[in-house]
Design an enzyme around this catalytic site. Structure first.
Site, mmCIF file in Angstrom:
data_model
loop_
_atom_site.group_PDB
_atom_site.id
_atom_site.type_symbol
_atom_site.label_atom_id
_atom_site.label_comp_id
_atom_site.label_asym_id
_atom_site.label_seq_id
_atom_site.Cartn_x
_atom_site.Cartn_y
_atom_site.Cartn_z
ATOM 1 N N GLY A 1 0.650 -1.225 0.162
ATOM 2 C CA GLY A 1 -0.239 -0.022 -0.029
ATOM 3 C C GLY A 1 0.892 1.336 0.130
ATOM 4 N N ASN B 1 6.678 0.503 2.523
ATOM 5 C CA ASN B 1 5.971 -0.218 1.417
ATOM 6 C C ASN B 1 6.620 -1.557 1.111
ATOM 7 O OD1 ASN B 1 6.284 -0.710 -1.747
ATOM 8 N ND2 ASN B 1 4.217 -0.054 -1.171
ATOM 9 N N ASP B 2 6.016 -2.747 1.196
ATOM 10 C CA ASP B 2 6.664 -4.021 0.763
ATOM 11 C C ASP B 2 7.549 -4.113 -0.496
ATOM 12 O OD1 ASP B 2 4.499 -4.164 -0.876
ATOM 13 O OD2 ASP B 2 3.765 -5.738 0.077
ATOM 14 N N GLY C 1 -1.369 -7.726 -4.829
ATOM 15 C CA GLY C 1 -1.362 -6.359 -5.492
ATOM 16 C C GLY C 1 -0.184 -6.423 -6.473
ATOM 17 N N GLU D 1 4.231 4.029 -7.558
ATOM 18 C CA GLU D 1 2.994 3.128 -7.476
ATOM 19 C C GLU D 1 2.541 2.488 -8.680
ATOM 20 O OE1 GLU D 1 1.638 1.616 -4.862
ATOM 21 O OE2 GLU D 1 2.636 2.604 -3.341
ATOM 22 N N HIS E 1 -0.876 1.252 -9.366
ATOM 23 C CA HIS E 1 -1.931 2.325 -9.681
ATOM 24 C C HIS E 1 -1.634 2.900 -10.841
ATOM 25 C CE1 HIS E 1 -3.584 0.399 -6.060
ATOM 26 N NE2 HIS E 1 -2.197 0.507 -5.831
ATOM 27 N N CYS F 1 -10.397 -0.765 -9.080
ATOM 28 C CA CYS F 1 -9.188 -1.263 -8.360
ATOM 29 C C CYS F 1 -9.542 -1.292 -6.772
ATOM 30 C CB CYS F 1 -8.022 -0.144 -8.451
ATOM 31 S SG CYS F 1 -6.509 -0.529 -7.572
ATOM 32 N N CYS G 1 -6.589 0.963 -13.112
ATOM 33 C CA CYS G 1 -5.185 0.851 -12.561
ATOM 34 C C CYS G 1 -4.528 -0.620 -13.072
ATOM 35 C CB CYS G 1 -5.181 0.660 -10.952
ATOM 36 S SG CYS G 1 -5.570 2.099 -10.218
ATOM 37 N N GLU H 1 -3.100 -2.865 -11.618
ATOM 38 C CA GLU H 1 -3.133 -3.813 -10.452
ATOM 39 C C GLU H 1 -4.777 -4.488 -10.891
ATOM 40 O OE1 GLU H 1 -2.209 -2.915 -6.335
ATOM 41 O OE2 GLU H 1 -4.183 -3.615 -6.054
HETATM 42 ZN ZN LIG Z 1 -5.482 1.579 -7.983
#
Ligand SMILES: [Zn+2]
Length: 426
Positions: free
Chosen positions: A173, A211-212, A240, A261, A264, A274, A281, A283
């Site tokens: 995220g 963020n991972d 994601g 990101e 996104h 999304c 997006c 994703e």
């Molecule tokens: Zn998104």
């Protein structure tokens, strides 16, 4: 509102010209920090070599090394000599004192929570994993989960929690690592959660979040294929889609530290919905929930919706492998969208390598020859080859290891800069 056209003022006269770089920018870190980081990266390095590499006098390295040894951060190690010339006296090299500090790293995800404990030299001491039911959790629940997992991994390592110096936590995220804020995450029910402060208060241990995908990039930078590369991208495809980007050997974060990101990035106007609440997006076309959503419509799998998403995806993959045209076309379409995303990364950043990482990379339809050919067609044509793509189907352990690297760098940074201040004050 339309943006106002601004005519930039040109510097004239005595205003000066050239970039205004603050005195302690990355390139001008204190020599103490540079010595420590060079030794940590090398594993073992003689003082003379440290001086040579940093372009400073051997005397100043000797002084700094003595201080670092006295502080217990590095130690002298007898190293085997490379040449015949040095026979007789054993060579002495500098190395990080592995037992100086212990840190923990953790990855929180929709599928499971993973943790590691590493020593000050980055070596893995113990790891543990707790599977979980997917879905967002409340802050108290996630703190509870972090504490339980930390307790378990400490027990496995045979250490007390009080022996740890820091904890790094990776979540999917939008995360501002410097502020420890999670603006939005699929694992958290609330928005704008000060997760680092909350975890620090709960555990009595300094906690850092990121963020991972940034942490996978950090893991590649510290332990993996990215150690020698200045500019590379790690694209993660899991629940994601994420990206960590290394620019000039550092994680690039952006002005408000929520950049990169990729998941996104919009690939379709008014497109698929999304999880972030917006439409179109990337994703929403290639993440596991997107494939499952496609399957439930195109294959009439509505009745399977109660199944865990990974079971449903395995089944979809089996159908594709067995030649089911609809199942194949779902993966093929996702692969085409991935090609759009990756070619945009190439066109924007010109990285020397793109690493595809994550559980989903087992689904080879995603990076089939067609996907790579499509990506070639969409990348700007200079006549030069596009960057190589590597698949690293690492488990969550690597992600947690990246979180531990975050904790390690925070710990060493804090210790080294407080030492510098002490010395300056003397
Ligand atoms: Zn998104």
């Amino acid at each position: 509102m339309a943006p106002k056209a601004i005519r930039p003022e040109l510097s004239e006269g005595r205003g000066g010209v050239g970039p205004l770089i603050p005195p302690l920018a990355e390139s001008q870190r204190p020599l103490r920090q540079q010595v420590f980081e060079l030794v940590r990266a090398a594993g073992l390095m003689p003082r003379v070599q440290v001086a040579k590499d940093l372009g400073v006098s051997p005397a100043s390295v000797t002084t700094i090394a003595s201080e670092l040894i006295e502080a217990g951060l590095i130690e002298e190690v007898s190293a085997p000599r490379d040449s015949e010339a040095g026979r007789g006296r054993p060579a002495v090299a500098l190395g990080v004192r592995a037992e100086a500090y212990l840190v923990a790293g953790m990855k929180l995800s929709d599928r499971e929570h993973t943790a590691v404990i590493v020593d000050f030299a980055g070596k893995l001491i113990a790891d543990d994993v707790i599977p979980r039911h997917p879905g967002p959790m409340s802050l108290p629940d996630i703190l509870e989960a972090i504490e339980t997992l930390l307790h378990r991994v400490c027990a496995k390592a045979g250490v007390e929690r009080s022996q740890l110096s820091a904890l790094g936590v990776g979540v999917p995220g939008f995360v501002d690592s410097a502020e420890g804020m999670v603006f939005w995450s699929s694992v958290l029910a609330e928005r704008s959660v000060p997760l680092a402060a909350a975890a620090t208060a709960r555990l009595g241990l300094p906690a850092y979040v990121d963020n991972d995908a940034n942490l996978v990039a950090l893991a590649e930078l510290w332990f993996g294929a990215g150690r020698g590369l200045s500019d590379f991208a790690v694209v993660t495809i899991e629940h994601g889609v994420g990206m960590g980007f290394v620019m000039n050997h550092r994680i690039y974060r952006g002005a408000q530290r929520v950049g990169m990101e990729l998941g996104h990035m919009k690939v379709q106007l008014d497109g698929a919905l999304c999880r972030c609440g917006q439409r179109g997006c990337l994703e929403a076309y290639i993440a596991d929930y997107a494939l499952a959503r496609e399957a439930s419509t195109a294959l009439n799998w509505g009745h399977k919706e109660s199944q865990p998403i990974n079971v449903l995806l395995e089944s979809l993959y089996d159908h594709a492998k067995a030649g089911n045209a609809t199942a194949k076309s779902i993966f093929r379409r996702a692969g085409r969208y991935l090609a759009v995303g990756l070619s945009n990364v190439v066109n924007l950043f010109d990285p020397s390598l793109i690493i595809l990482s994550g559980e989903r990379m087992r689904y080879d339809y995603l990076y089939a020859a067609e996907t790579l050919a499509e990506m070639d067609n969409l990348s700007i044509n200079t006549g030069r080859p596009r960057p190589p793509i590597e698949i690293h189907a690492w488990g969550d352990l690597l992600w947690a290891h990246g979180a531990a690297a975050l904790a390690l760098s925070e710990v060493s940074e804090a210790i080294l800069s407080s030492q510098s201040r002490d010395i300056a004050a003397q």
